[in-house]
Design a protein around this motif. Structure first.
Motif, short mmCIF file in Angstrom:
data_model
loop_
_atom_site.label_atom_id
_atom_site.label_comp_id
_atom_site.label_asym_id
_atom_site.label_seq_id
_atom_site.Cartn_x
_atom_site.Cartn_y
_atom_site.Cartn_z
N ALA A 1 0.41 -0.71 0.04
CA ALA A 1 -0.22 -0.05 0.12
C ALA A 1 0.40 1.43 -0.15
N GLY A 2 1.82 1.26 0.13
CA GLY A 2 2.99 2.48 0.65
C GLY A 2 4.17 2.21 -0.33
N VAL A 3 4.99 1.42 -0.58
CA VAL A 3 6.57 1.45 -0.61
C VAL A 3 6.28 1.22 -2.36
N GLU A 4 5.55 0.21 -2.69
CA GLU A 4 5.07 -0.71 -3.83
C GLU A 4 4.90 0.50 -4.84
N ILE A 5 3.74 1.33 -4.02
CA ILE A 5 2.75 2.27 -5.35
C ILE A 5 3.96 3.44 -5.40
N ILE A 6 4.69 3.68 -4.39
CA ILE A 6 5.75 4.81 -5.01
C ILE A 6 6.63 4.70 -5.61
N LEU A 7 7.49 2.81 -5.53
CA LEU A 7 8.42 2.80 -7.10
C LEU A 7 7.64 2.79 -8.41
N ILE A 8 6.42 2.03 -8.37
CA ILE A 8 5.86 1.64 -9.64
C ILE A 8 6.26 3.48 -10.09
N GLU A 9 5.27 4.22 -9.43
CA GLU A 9 5.01 5.75 -9.93
C GLU A 9 5.93 6.62 -9.94
N GLU A 10 7.18 5.80 -9.54
CA GLU A 10 8.04 6.82 -9.36
C GLU A 10 9.91 6.36 -10.26
N VAL A 11 9.64 4.81 -10.23
CA VAL A 11 10.25 4.78 -11.34
C VAL A 11 9.81 3.30 -12.35
N PRO A 12 10.06 4.27 -13.72
CA PRO A 12 9.72 3.55 -15.18
C PRO A 12 10.51 2.18 -14.71
N GLY A 13 9.65 0.66 -14.98
CA GLY A 13 9.63 -0.47 -14.97
C GLY A 13 10.21 -1.61 -14.12
N VAL A 14 9.48 -0.28 -12.66
CA VAL A 14 9.71 -1.39 -11.75
C VAL A 14 8.05 -1.89 -11.81
N ILE A 15 7.53 -2.90 -11.35
CA ILE A 15 6.04 -4.04 -11.53
C ILE A 15 5.79 -4.01 -9.91
N ARG A 16 6.13 -4.77 -8.86
CA ARG A 16 5.89 -5.31 -7.45
C ARG A 16 7.44 -4.77 -7.08
N CYS A 17 6.64 -5.00 -5.38
CA CYS A 17 8.01 -5.18 -4.37
C CYS A 17 7.94 -6.04 -3.66
N ASP A 18 9.16 -6.66 -3.61
CA ASP A 18 8.97 -7.78 -3.03
C ASP A 18 9.92 -7.16 -1.02
N ALA A 19 9.63 -8.10 -0.04
CA ALA A 19 10.47 -7.97 1.00
C ALA A 19 10.27 -9.47 1.70
N SER A 20 10.36 -10.83 0.85
CA SER A 20 10.25 -11.66 1.88
C SER A 20 11.32 -11.89 1.02
#
Length: 98
Positions: free
Chosen positions: A56-75
């Motif tokens: 809800a936070g980190v992933e959305i910001i990364l997708i909006e601000e960095v072209p090519g990012v589609i997901r963020c994984d902290a697993s």
């Protein structure tokens, strides 16, 4: 690739103050196939809300601000090449801090 990773780090630097206020932090681990791999540390590590914070936070910001990012994984379930690069970077950092 280096340019994307630099942009990812810049975005994470914007997010860090909010996490640090709660005693946590986020560490960049790697980037591959559109996925940003991160590690939650401090109070964020093991927090019940970490998945929500990421999606809800980190992933959305990364997708909006960095072209090519589609997901963020902290697993921390990392592809071998990402794990190898991360371990090499940590080893280099450790040798510089001696």
């Amino acid at each position: 690739m280096e340019e994307i990773e630099q942009k990812i780090e810049e975005v994470l630097d914007k997010i860090r103050p909010f996490l640090r206020r709660e005693g946590g932090d986020i560490e960049y681990v790697g980037f591959q196939d559109g996925v940003v791999y991160v590690k939650m540390v401090g109070a964020c590590e093991g927090c019940a809300y970490v998945d929500q914070d990421i999606s809800a936070g980190v992933e959305i910001i990364l997708i909006e601000e960095v072209p090519g990012v589609i997901r963020c994984d902290a697993s921390m379930k990392l592809p071998p090449s990402v794990m190898d690069a991360y371990l090499a970077r940590k080893e280099k950092e450790a040798s510089l801090n001696k």
